[in-house]
Scaffold this motif. Structure first.
Motif, PDB file in Angstrom:
ATOM      1  N   ALA A  80       0.870  -1.182   0.000  1.00 33.97           N
ATOM      2  CA  ALA A  80       0.000   0.000   0.000  1.00 33.97           C
ATOM      3  C   ALA A  80       0.899   1.222   0.000  1.00 33.97           C
ATOM      4  CB  ALA A  80      -0.893   0.001   1.239  1.00 33.97           C
ATOM      5  N   VAL A  81       0.831   1.998  -1.085  1.00 37.01           N
ATOM      6  CA  VAL A  81       1.793   3.097  -1.258  1.00 37.01           C
ATOM      7  C   VAL A  81       1.065   4.438  -1.399  1.00 37.01           C
ATOM      8  CG1 VAL A  81       3.692   3.976  -2.658  1.00 37.01           C
ATOM      9  CG2 VAL A  81       3.378   1.521  -2.411  1.00 37.01           C
ATOM     10  N   SER A  82       1.399   5.369  -0.503  1.00 36.85           N
ATOM     11  CA  SER A  82       0.836   6.714  -0.607  1.00 36.85           C
ATOM     12  C   SER A  82       1.693   7.575  -1.523  1.00 36.85           C
ATOM     13  CB  SER A  82       0.786   7.362   0.776  1.00 36.85           C
ATOM     14  OG  SER A  82       2.104   7.557   1.248  1.00 36.85           O
ATOM     15  N   GLY A  84       4.580   8.604  -0.158  1.00 37.68           N
ATOM     16  CA  GLY A  84       5.481   9.178   0.844  1.00 37.68           C
ATOM     17  C   GLY A  84       6.723   8.309   1.032  1.00 37.68           C
ATOM     18  N   ALA A  85       7.649   8.828   1.830  1.00 35.11           N
ATOM     19  CA  ALA A  85       8.942   8.146   1.980  1.00 35.11           C
ATOM     20  C   ALA A  85       8.791   6.749   2.584  1.00 35.11           C
ATOM     21  CB  ALA A  85       9.870   8.990   2.855  1.00 35.11           C
ATOM     22  N   ASP A  86       7.878   6.605   3.563  1.00 28.99           N
ATOM     23  CA  ASP A  86       7.765   5.315   4.247  1.00 28.99           C
ATOM     24  C   ASP A  86       7.338   4.216   3.277  1.00 28.99           C
ATOM     25  OD1 ASP A  86       8.248   6.923   6.409  1.00 28.99           O
ATOM     26  OD2 ASP A  86       6.193   6.894   7.163  1.00 28.99           O
ATOM     27  N   SER A  87       6.249   4.492   2.572  1.00 27.22           N
ATOM     28  CA  SER A  87       5.738   3.422   1.709  1.00 27.22           C
ATOM     29  C   SER A  87       6.561   3.267   0.436  1.00 27.22           C
ATOM     30  CB  SER A  87       4.260   3.627   1.404  1.00 27.22           C
ATOM     31  OG  SER A  87       3.982   4.944   1.017  1.00 27.22           O
ATOM     32  N   VAL A 110      -3.999   4.591  -3.303  1.00 28.94           N
ATOM     33  CA  VAL A 110      -5.400   5.004  -3.214  1.00 28.94           C
ATOM     34  C   VAL A 110      -5.477   6.521  -3.392  1.00 28.94           C
ATOM     35  CG1 VAL A 110      -7.439   5.095  -1.734  1.00 28.94           C
ATOM     36  CG2 VAL A 110      -5.938   3.080  -1.681  1.00 28.94           C
ATOM     37  N   HIS A 112      -7.611   9.477  -2.616  1.00 31.01           N
ATOM     38  CA  HIS A 112      -8.747   9.864  -1.773  1.00 31.01           C
ATOM     39  C   HIS A 112      -9.570  10.985  -2.405  1.00 31.01           C
ATOM     40  CE1 HIS A 112      -5.895   8.160   1.287  1.00 31.01           C
ATOM     41  NE2 HIS A 112      -6.983   7.496   1.556  1.00 31.01           N
ATOM     42  N   ARG A 158      -9.877   3.919   2.432  1.00 31.24           N
ATOM     43  CA  ARG A 158      -8.588   3.362   1.974  1.00 31.24           C
ATOM     44  C   ARG A 158      -8.526   1.852   2.215  1.00 31.24           C
ATOM     45  NH1 ARG A 158      -5.604   6.877   4.378  1.00 31.24           N
ATOM     46  NH2 ARG A 158      -4.866   5.790   6.220  1.00 31.24           N
ATOM     47  N   LEU A 176       2.059  -2.475   4.800  1.00 33.39           N
ATOM     48  CA  LEU A 176       1.863  -1.056   5.118  1.00 33.39           C
ATOM     49  C   LEU A 176       3.178  -0.466   5.621  1.00 33.39           C
ATOM     50  CD1 LEU A 176      -1.437  -1.575   7.127  1.00 33.39           C
ATOM     51  CD2 LEU A 176      -1.288  -0.496   4.872  1.00 33.39           C
ATOM     52  N   GLY A 177       3.359   0.844   5.374  1.00 32.95           N
ATOM     53  CA  GLY A 177       4.656   1.469   5.677  1.00 32.95           C
ATOM     54  C   GLY A 177       4.741   2.145   7.042  1.00 32.95           C
ATOM     55  N   HIS A 178       3.906   1.755   8.007  1.00 35.01           N
ATOM     56  CA  HIS A 178       3.982   2.413   9.317  1.00 35.01           C
ATOM     57  C   HIS A 178       5.335   2.148   9.980  1.00 35.01           C
ATOM     58  CE1 HIS A 178      -0.486   2.020   8.919  1.00 35.01           C
ATOM     59  NE2 HIS A 178      -0.395   3.271   9.320  1.00 35.01           N
ATOM     60  N   ASN A 239      -0.249  15.610   6.179  1.00 36.14           N
ATOM     61  CA  ASN A 239       0.644  15.184   7.269  1.00 36.14           C
ATOM     62  C   ASN A 239       1.181  16.379   8.062  1.00 36.14           C
ATOM     63  OD1 ASN A 239       0.301  12.529   6.686  1.00 36.14           O
ATOM     64  ND2 ASN A 239       2.221  12.289   5.538  1.00 36.14           N
TER      65      ASN A 239
HETATM   66  N1  LIG Z   1      -3.221   6.923  -0.342  1.00 37.11           N
HETATM   67  C1  LIG Z   1      -2.710   5.766   0.060  1.00 37.11           C
HETATM   68  N2  LIG Z   1      -2.682   4.712  -0.791  1.00 37.11           N
HETATM   69  C2  LIG Z   1      -2.189   3.522  -0.412  1.00 37.11           C
HETATM   70  N3  LIG Z   1      -1.666   3.298   0.815  1.00 37.11           N
HETATM   71  C3  LIG Z   1      -1.654   4.306   1.691  1.00 37.11           C
HETATM   72  C4  LIG Z   1      -2.171   5.599   1.373  1.00 37.11           C
HETATM   73  N4  LIG Z   1      -2.022   6.402   2.450  1.00 37.11           N
HETATM   74  C5  LIG Z   1      -1.446   5.647   3.398  1.00 37.11           C
HETATM   75  N5  LIG Z   1      -1.202   4.386   2.956  1.00 37.11           N
HETATM   76  C6  LIG Z   1      -0.557   3.277   3.680  1.00 37.11           C
HETATM   77  O1  LIG Z   1      -0.684   3.489   5.064  1.00 37.11           O
HETATM   78  C7  LIG Z   1       0.620   3.732   5.637  1.00 37.11           C
HETATM   79  C8  LIG Z   1       0.511   4.794   6.704  1.00 37.11           C
HETATM   80  O2  LIG Z   1       0.028   5.957   6.142  1.00 37.11           O
HETATM   81  P1  LIG Z   1       0.115   7.321   6.899  1.00 37.11           P
HETATM   82  O3  LIG Z   1      -0.502   8.343   6.038  1.00 37.11           O
HETATM   83  O4  LIG Z   1      -0.397   7.102   8.269  1.00 37.11           O
HETATM   84  O5  LIG Z   1       1.665   7.482   7.103  1.00 37.11           O
HETATM   85  P2  LIG Z   1       2.754   8.338   6.361  1.00 37.11           P
HETATM   86  O6  LIG Z   1       3.757   8.676   7.381  1.00 37.11           O
HETATM   87  O7  LIG Z   1       2.113   9.436   5.594  1.00 37.11           O
HETATM   88  O8  LIG Z   1       3.340   7.201   5.377  1.00 37.11           O
HETATM   89  P3  LIG Z   1       4.024   7.438   3.981  1.00 37.11           P
HETATM   90  O9  LIG Z   1       5.326   8.126   4.248  1.00 37.11           O
HETATM   91  O10 LIG Z   1       4.159   6.108   3.368  1.00 37.11           O
HETATM   92  O11 LIG Z   1       3.042   8.295   3.238  1.00 37.11           O
HETATM   93  C9  LIG Z   1       1.486   4.142   4.464  1.00 37.11           C
HETATM   94  O12 LIG Z   1       2.850   3.902   4.721  1.00 37.11           O
HETATM   95  C10 LIG Z   1       0.929   3.265   3.375  1.00 37.11           C
HETATM   96  O13 LIG Z   1       1.401   1.928   3.479  1.00 37.11           O
END
Ligand SMILES: Nc1ncnc2c1ncn2[C@@H]1O[C@H](COP(=O)(O)OP(=O)(O)OP(=O)(O)O)[C@@H](O)[C@H]1O
Length: 375
Positions: A80-82, A84-87, A110, A112, A158, A176-178, A239
């Motif tokens: 699941a990739v937003s 962002g750096a984590d995912s 996803v 939104h 999501r 998930l990238g938490h 964020n």
């Molecule tokens: N729009 C999205 N589509 C798919 N997966 C998502 C999306 N937003 C969040 N996730 C999943 O949920 C995790 C946690 O999201 P969250 O927004 O809480 O953290 P984040 O610090 O913004 O993470 P990231 O750096 O990956 O964006 C993400 O690492 C990802 O795996």
């Protein structure tokens, strides 16, 4: 020269999760592949500032793209990739590790639809993921409702989209990238809500089809890994938006705690989560055994024996009974259980209690009865 330490740490964490998943899926391991030499491009951070559009040259990264993807028909793991750096760091590590373990790796991002241009951004993230070797990759638009507030509504939409994609593709898991920082924020939010130990246990590393391989790593590591591999990342403006509680915890509360309580607060909160998880698991197990002993029939419990249980176990038994009778888990709060508990510990002939989901709790002749109205 080996990979950057942050890249190595993330790959290791991901490898562990994928190895477990492969074992569960009964996949045959392929021979281990040597780490490739690091490429000179593992230097600059291409785009990490807030709101930066994706730029960068996919051909330059990441170091060590998988040589041969796992065979078609191999078990599939989705990330699941937003964006962002984590995912992104997670997705790249999964793309690197999965083929060695005989797994395919795809991704879902996803959309939104909450910000202008979100569809384009989701498409860019998806394209980026494809160029990194993930397959299949989907950008899924969702309609975010209002129930529970903006954060909860976005999360519900999501997860529904991720579940649907996982089902459709027959994925064995969704990653998930938490990170540990997310875990610390979750514990603080639970503490501020006045929640019980289950909430303070934070997010589990594994729940159903979902896995969180990076839960023991810092957010800084994912940024460093993206930087080292020249992976463009997109920072969600939400964020940093103080309208969101989590954002305030991240940018205001935690830094103040770090400043005044000394470093290591994030680590301590994450450790708290682990300890509470063990406690909550033990209490749940106790409650499950106690419930078997106390049940006198369908939806009925022996109130006299209930009174002999410690409050933490008793409330859990009551919660289980209420859920079994049809209370929706998300709507059943501590205050509901406190009033139900009074049927046991403060009995003075009070009338039926109305719980969420149309469930009624009453005491009759030394027995607690949980029934959905009309049943
Ligand atoms: N729009 C999205 N589509 C798919 N997966 C998502 C999306 N937003 C969040 N996730 C999943 O949920 C995790 C946690 O999201 P969250 O927004 O809480 O953290 P984040 O610090 O913004 O993470 P990231 O750096 O990956 O964006 C993400 O690492 C990802 O795996």
């Amino acid at each position: 020269m080996g990979p950057h330490p942050a890249v190595a740490a993330i790959r290791l964490a991901v490898r562990r999760t994928l190895t477990d998943l492969a074992a569960e899926a009964g996949t045959t391991f392929t021979a281990p592949v040597r780490e490739p030499r690091q490429r000179p491009a593992e230097a600059p951070l291409v785009a990490a500032a807030v709101g930066t559009t994706l730029i960068g040259n996919a051909a330059r990264h990441p170091s060590g793209l998988p040589r041969t993807p796992a065979a078609p028909g191999s078990p599939l793991v989705l990330v699941a990739v937003s964006g962002g750096a984590d995912s992104m760091a997670l997705a790249v590590a999964a793309a690197f590790e999965a083929p060695k373990i005989g797994l395919r790796v795809g991704a879902v991002t996803v959309d939104h639809g909450l910000q202008p241009g979100s569809a384009d951004r989701a498409a860019q993230v998806a394209e980026r993921l494809r160029s990194l070797g993930l397959d299949p990759v989907e950008a899924v638009p969702v309609l975010v409702g209002r129930a529970g507030g903006p954060e909860a509504a976005a999360r519900d939409a999501r997860y529904a989209a991720l579940d649907e994609a996982a089902e459709r593709h027959g994925a064995i898991a969704v990653l998930l990238g938490h990170t540990r920082d997310d875990q610390a924020e979750t514990v603080l939010l639970g503490l501020a809500r006045g929640s019980g130990s289950r909430s303070l246990a934070g997010m589990p590393a594994q729940k159903g089809r979902y896995r969180r391989p990076l839960l023991e790593l810092d957010r800084a590591a994912t940024r460093q890994a993206c930087s080292a591999q020249a992976i463009p990342v997109w920072d969600d403006p939400h964020n940093c938006d103080p309208a969101y509680t989590r954002s305030r915890v991240r940018h205001e509360v935690l830094p103040v705690l770090e400043k005044h309580l000394g470093g290591g607060v994030v680590e301590a909160l994450a450790r708290t989560a682990r300890l509470f998880r063990d406690d909550a698991d033990a209490l749940d197990q106790w409650a499950s055994l106690a419930e078997r002993d106390l049940r006198t029939g369908e939806g009925t419990l022996d109130a006299v024996k209930l009174a002999e249980l410690p409050p933490a176990v008793r409330r859990r038994v009551l919660r289980r009974a209420a859920l079994r009778a049809g209370c929706p888990a998300g709507d059943l709060f501590a205050r509901h259980l406190e009033t139900v508990d009074l049927l046991v510990t403060g009995w003075r002939g009070q009338g039926p209690l109305h719980l969420p989901g149309g469930v009624e709790a009453t005491r009759r002749c030394g027995t607690l009865v949980f029934r959905r109205q009309g049943d």
